[in-house]
Structure formats: C-alpha cells, structure tokens
Design an enzyme around this catalytic site. Structure first.
Site, short mmCIF file in Angstrom:
data_model
loop_
_atom_site.label_atom_id
_atom_site.label_comp_id
_atom_site.label_asym_id
_atom_site.label_seq_id
_atom_site.Cartn_x
_atom_site.Cartn_y
_atom_site.Cartn_z
N ASP A 163 -8.26 -8.74 -10.50
CA ASP A 163 -8.52 -7.39 -10.01
C ASP A 163 -9.58 -7.59 -8.96
O ASP A 163 -10.74 -7.87 -9.29
CB ASP A 163 -9.04 -6.49 -11.14
CG ASP A 163 -9.29 -5.09 -10.64
OD1 ASP A 163 -9.88 -4.94 -9.55
OD2 ASP A 163 -8.91 -4.13 -11.32
N HIS A 164 -9.21 -7.51 -7.70
CA HIS A 164 -10.14 -7.98 -6.67
C HIS A 164 -11.43 -7.15 -6.63
O HIS A 164 -12.43 -7.60 -6.09
CB HIS A 164 -9.47 -8.09 -5.29
CG HIS A 164 -9.30 -6.79 -4.57
ND1 HIS A 164 -8.27 -5.93 -4.81
CD2 HIS A 164 -10.05 -6.20 -3.60
CE1 HIS A 164 -8.38 -4.88 -4.01
NE2 HIS A 164 -9.45 -5.01 -3.26
N LYS B 187 -2.43 -7.81 -9.91
CA LYS B 187 -2.15 -6.49 -10.46
C LYS B 187 -1.11 -5.78 -9.60
O LYS B 187 -0.97 -6.16 -8.43
CB LYS B 187 -3.44 -5.66 -10.55
CG LYS B 187 -4.13 -5.53 -9.18
CD LYS B 187 -4.44 -4.14 -8.78
CE LYS B 187 -3.30 -3.38 -8.25
NZ LYS B 187 -3.44 -2.85 -6.87
N HIS C 225 -8.47 -0.90 -10.73
CA HIS C 225 -9.77 -0.90 -10.06
C HIS C 225 -10.74 0.16 -10.61
O HIS C 225 -11.88 -0.12 -10.91
CB HIS C 225 -9.61 -0.66 -8.56
CG HIS C 225 -8.70 -1.65 -7.86
ND1 HIS C 225 -8.60 -2.96 -8.24
CD2 HIS C 225 -7.87 -1.51 -6.80
CE1 HIS C 225 -7.75 -3.59 -7.44
NE2 HIS C 225 -7.28 -2.72 -6.56
N ARG D 223 11.05 -17.64 0.12
CA ARG D 223 12.46 -17.94 0.40
C ARG D 223 12.76 -18.28 1.85
O ARG D 223 13.70 -19.01 2.13
CB ARG D 223 13.33 -16.75 -0.04
CG ARG D 223 13.70 -16.87 -1.51
CD ARG D 223 14.63 -15.79 -1.91
NE ARG D 223 14.02 -14.50 -1.60
CZ ARG D 223 14.42 -13.35 -2.12
NH1 ARG D 223 15.44 -13.32 -2.94
NH2 ARG D 223 13.83 -12.22 -1.81
N LYS E 171 -4.99 7.94 -0.74
CA LYS E 171 -4.73 7.37 0.59
C LYS E 171 -4.76 8.50 1.61
O LYS E 171 -4.55 9.66 1.27
CB LYS E 171 -3.37 6.69 0.59
CG LYS E 171 -3.34 5.49 -0.38
CD LYS E 171 -2.44 4.40 0.11
CE LYS E 171 -2.45 3.19 -0.79
NZ LYS E 171 -3.53 2.23 -0.47
N ASP F 296 -1.42 1.92 -9.10
CA ASP F 296 -1.94 1.02 -8.07
C ASP F 296 -3.47 0.92 -8.13
O ASP F 296 -4.03 -0.13 -7.84
CB ASP F 296 -1.51 1.55 -6.69
CG ASP F 296 -1.89 0.62 -5.54
OD1 ASP F 296 -1.60 -0.58 -5.66
OD2 ASP F 296 -2.47 1.09 -4.54
N GLU G 134 -9.45 6.13 0.67
CA GLU G 134 -8.97 5.29 1.77
C GLU G 134 -8.46 6.17 2.90
O GLU G 134 -7.93 7.26 2.65
CB GLU G 134 -7.82 4.40 1.30
CG GLU G 134 -8.20 3.45 0.19
CD GLU G 134 -7.05 2.52 -0.14
OE1 GLU G 134 -6.93 1.49 0.53
OE2 GLU G 134 -6.25 2.84 -1.04
N LYS H 180 -16.00 -8.08 -5.79
CA LYS H 180 -16.85 -7.49 -4.75
C LYS H 180 -18.32 -7.63 -5.15
O LYS H 180 -18.68 -7.41 -6.30
CB LYS H 180 -16.50 -6.00 -4.57
CG LYS H 180 -15.14 -5.79 -3.91
CD LYS H 180 -14.90 -4.32 -3.66
CE LYS H 180 -13.47 -4.06 -3.21
NZ LYS H 180 -13.26 -4.15 -1.77
C1 BG6 Z 1 -5.16 -2.78 -3.69
C2 BG6 Z 1 -4.15 -1.67 -3.66
O1 BG6 Z 1 -5.23 -3.34 -4.96
O2 BG6 Z 1 -6.43 -2.27 -3.32
C3 BG6 Z 1 -4.10 -1.04 -2.29
O3 BG6 Z 1 -2.87 -2.17 -4.02
C4 BG6 Z 1 -5.48 -0.61 -1.84
O4 BG6 Z 1 -3.20 0.07 -2.27
C5 BG6 Z 1 -6.48 -1.74 -2.00
O5 BG6 Z 1 -5.39 -0.23 -0.48
C6 BG6 Z 1 -7.89 -1.25 -1.74
O6 BG6 Z 1 -8.76 -2.35 -1.72
P1 BG6 Z 1 -10.10 -2.33 -0.88
O7 BG6 Z 1 -10.74 -3.64 -1.21
O8 BG6 Z 1 -9.72 -2.20 0.55
O9 BG6 Z 1 -10.87 -1.14 -1.38
#
Ligand code: BG6
Length: 484
Positions: free
Chosen positions: A174-175, A145, A237, A46, A337, A232, A213, A179
C-alpha cells in the site's frame, strides 16, 4: 549502503505502474548506490519487445517521471545494464518453464516477484511459479492493491498465494505506507510524549482524513470502472491512515507488533449496514467541469468507461471505532477524483476548552499534511496585539522539507522496494489486515447495491457532491477546505 543481491521480476512490465512508478523508483535506488552491484531487473509482459526496445520505452518514461536535475545519461546507461525484458504470457504455465531456464539457479540471489498485474492473475502466477520450481525459500512475492474485489475474492487470493508462499514471503503493498509523512505520523505519536494524553475521546472531537485528487481516471478506465473509489482508495489507503492515527503504541517497531495493533483497529470498526449506509456514506461521480481552467469531460465519457456507468469516483464515510480510546469519536473519510485541489491530509479536531473565558475561542486543530507539501501544523488561539482580549487562531507550523534542509524526499515506492529487497514487511499489509478491511467495506458496497444508491453528481473542479456537507453539518461540524 547496498542491499541484498536480487533478481527483481516485474510482472506487468509494460503497464502504467511499472513504467510510471517502479522503474523510476529503481532508477533512484540505483543512482543512490542502494542496489547491489549484481542486482538484475527483469520486466515481463506479453508484448514482443526486444531488450533494446524495452529499454528505450523505460528510458522515455523515466525521463518523464524523474526530476530533470536527477536524470543523468551515464547513470541511465549503467542502470539499463541491469534491465532486461522477457516476453511471456503469465497465464501460461509453459512460459514459466522458459523463465526458470533464463533465470538460472543462483541461490545467493533474492528472488522478488512483483505482481503489477490485475489481481485475477495473482493466484495463477503463484501456482505457475511453484510448478516451475521458482517459489524457492527466501523468494518474495509483492502484491499490488487492491487485493481482490470483495472479502470473498481477497480470501481466495490470499489462500491461493498462501498455498505457495509462506506469509513471511508475501508483501502486500500500500504505497501510502511508504510516504514520509505517514511514517512521521508514527514518529509524532510514539516519539513525543506531548500528544498521548490528549489522543483520545474526551479531548478529540473528531478526525478528518481527506485524499483529494484533481486527476481523473487517466488511462485506467477499464480497471477503475470495475473498482470505484471505495475499492481503489478507502479499502486500503484511507483505512491505513485511519489505523495509524488510531492504533495503540506497538511494543516494538517491527512487522508483527505494528500490524497486530493495526488489525485491532480494523476489527473494532463499527459495521455500517442498513439505514446507516444512507446516513453515513456519500457516493459521487464527476460530471463535466473545469480543472485548472481546462474543460474536462464527465466520468462516463472517459476512455474505457461504460457510458451508463454508476461507479463512484467520490466517497465520504463516517467511520466509528468501537474501543475505549475512540468510542464516540467520528472519523470522517473522504476521497475523490477531479476535485478542486490535490491534497492528502489528516485533521485532528480537538474539543473546545470546557469554559470560554474570552468569548471567541476556537478549538485547537492539528493538521498533518502528506501532499502537496509535508507539513504538520498545530492551530492555537493567541491574543491579538493591542487592548482587550481579542483572540485569533495562529499556526505553529512545521514544514518537514525545510526542517530537513530540503533533502530530496524519497518516493514511497523507493522506500518500499528497498524494504522488500531487505525482507522488512513492517510497512506492508498482513493477510488478516486486508481481510478485516474488506469485512468493513463489503456491507457498504452491498448496501449501495441493495438500495440502488446511485452516485450523486458533482462538477469536476468542485469539492464533491453537495450531500458531503450534510454528513458533518448535521453534527455541527465542517470539512476543512482551505489550502494554506
Ligand atoms: C492509487 C490509486 O493507489 O493511488 C489511484 O489506484 C490514485 O487511483 C493513487 O490516484 C493516489 O496516490 P498518490 O500517491 O498520488 O496520492
């Protein structure tokens, strides 16, 4: 090798995900010669930025995210030629008409719509794309996600998207699946005969999957406070990692075969309801503490977080899989976290030998570490040098970066963006997978609400709430904590 010529449209183009992850990944793909000569990248949001202002914003973020040695001014300039900005309101249908005009009608280009926005915009964007004639055959839509907030909302989103796009056009990202070590887990299991005979109940005592984390919620308080660690991280994940550890070998390495096997695992997860919610889960929320020597505030003092929030920033769960291979083998999942260290790892704890000859033997462990370094190590018992049979655990250690001559490791988003451009959905979640994951997660969240199970406090910089230990101790087990 160059990929298809495409128009990559990033909705949410001024958000954290676009600036911190997607643009740096696209920069790397460009730098590696992976993008087609005529591929264009269009960020949409925006804010009324001009093209030049957006490019300056993007450059600032890419400089910060890309390794210093990999950032080159000339390469940036050629990358920026692909990069444009289009100010629009994704909730307004009329803006999509303007967008269609701006894009033109080159049918040779693959259209990729990357929705790096809140999930409540997904359906509206898909519908507007359709009305504007942009949901053409061959177009792809990428959804970040979490897909929804619950099973019901995920079903509604999936149905809304499904009314516009065929499932083969939908890429739910889903990243974690992008990896390297996660894909190596499949290589380890399905390209080596060694592990298969012992990869089951009878030989494996339990599995631990930890994604810890040190970061807090950063600028994402508004999103996170509505989501929490369960939605989350666990729903996507950690459950994806569990699937890759537990699934049967697919017949082929293609999207349908791999996803068919993963969904069977999700469907076999034993529901956690009633008393089990108390016994098999731990919820936590961080209080003030120290990370790397620095004082950090409690969660409820973070920006955009309610100061009486009862959102969890930590979850541990004892999951069980009701099938022949895994009956009776707990999978302990934990994520949080502001913990003591950043690490993502999978521990396979084998059973002890049936008869101890030497007195002090320990059972074998296989550790698959995704972060901070990519490592696979197998702990074996060996004899201490000298007289007598004194045993000691030693490690057979494979550092994947060293094994591949320290080649630069691709970021997960680089790999996944390229897969989208090429139309390969093997590493993306299918609709039924996402819904099966919610099916298991929903009753746990409901259980917490019904029993007013508020999160247990843990100090930032610790390993999590003290109740975490009980989850394993009552079965005579322990979490793996050491880093080396
Ligand atoms: C994301 C979450 O999908 O993955 C975040 O929304 C999280 O909260 C992150 O910090 C962690 O990803 P990575 O690759 O740093 O382990």
């Amino acid at each position: 090798m160059q990929s298809n010529c495409c128009d990559m449209l990033v909705f949410g183009g001024t958000g954290d995900l676009a600036l911190h992850k997607l643009l740096p990944a696209l920069y790397y793909l460009h730098r590696g010669g992976r993008l087609h000569r005529d591929t264009r990248i269009l960020a949409l949001a925006r804010s009324p930025h001009t093209r030049a202002a957006y490019q300056a914003l993007a450059e600032r973020h890419c400089r910060a995210q890309v390794a210093r040695a990999d950032f080159d001014d000339d390469i940036w300039r050629s990358f920026a030629e692909r990069l444009d900005y289009f100010p629009m309101d994704a909730s307004q249908s009329a803006d999509f008409g303007r967008l269609a005009k701006a894009l033109g009608s080159d049918r040779e280009r693959v259209r990729v719509y990357y929705l790096a926005t809140a999930p409540d915009l997904f359906e509206a964007i898909a519908t507007h794309l359709k009305v504007a004639g942009l949901a053409v055959a061959g177009a792809r839509i990428v959804l970040e996600k979490p897909i929804g907030h619950s099973l019901q909302s995920a079903q509604a989103i999936n149905a809304g998207i499904g009314a516009v796009f065929d499932e083969s056009q939908v890429f739910r990202i889903d990243h974690y699946l992008g990896k390297e070590t996660v894909q190596n887990l499949m290589a380890l299991r399905f390209a080596n005969a060694l592990f298969e005979p012992v990869w089951r109940a009878g030989h494996i005592d339990h599995v631990q999957i930890s994604v810890c984390e040190t970061l807090g919620v950063e600028n994402r308080g508004a999103y996170y406070d509505n989501a929490g660690a369960m939605r989350d991280m666990i729903q996507n994940h950690l459950l994806q990692l569990l699937c890759l550890v537990a699934m049967e070998a697919p017949v082929r390495f293609d999207a349908e075969s791999v996803r068919n096997e993963k969904v069977k695992i999700l469907e076999a997860l034993k529901p956690i309801t009633g008393q089990d919610v108390r016994d098999k889960t731990v919820r936590g929320q961080y209080t003030a503490g120290k990370i790397g020597g620095q004082e950090v505030p409690a969660y409820y003092f973070e920006k955009n977080v309610d100061n009486d929030s009862d959102t969890e920033t930590f979850v541990a769960v004892q999951a069980e899989i009701n099938n022949w291979r895994w009956a009776g083998v707990p999978f302990y999942l934990r994520t949080g976290k502001r913990l003591a260290r950043k690490t993502s790892e999978i521990l396979i704890q084998f059973k002890p030998v049936p008869h101890q000859l030497f007195g002090n033997g320990q059972a074998n462990q296989l550790l698959i570490r995704l972060q901070p370094e990519e490592r696979i190590s197998l702990q074996l018992m060996a004899k201490n040098p000298g007289k007598g049979m004194r045993l000691q655990p030693v490690e057979l250690d494979l550092n994947l970066a060293d094994a591949f001559n320290k080649q630069r490791r691709w970021d997960a988003y680089e790999r996944l963006l390229l897969d989208v451009i090429e139309g390969d959905s093997t590493l993306f979640m299918r609709r039924d997978e996402v819904e099966a994951a919610w099916q298991w997660v929903d009753p746990i969240i409901k259980g917490w609400q019904q029993h007013y199970q508020s999160p247990r406090p843990y100090a930032a910089g610790s390993n999590g709430p003290e109740q975490l230990e009980h989850l394993l101790e009552r079965h005579g087990r322990q979490w793996i904590e050491e880093a080396e």
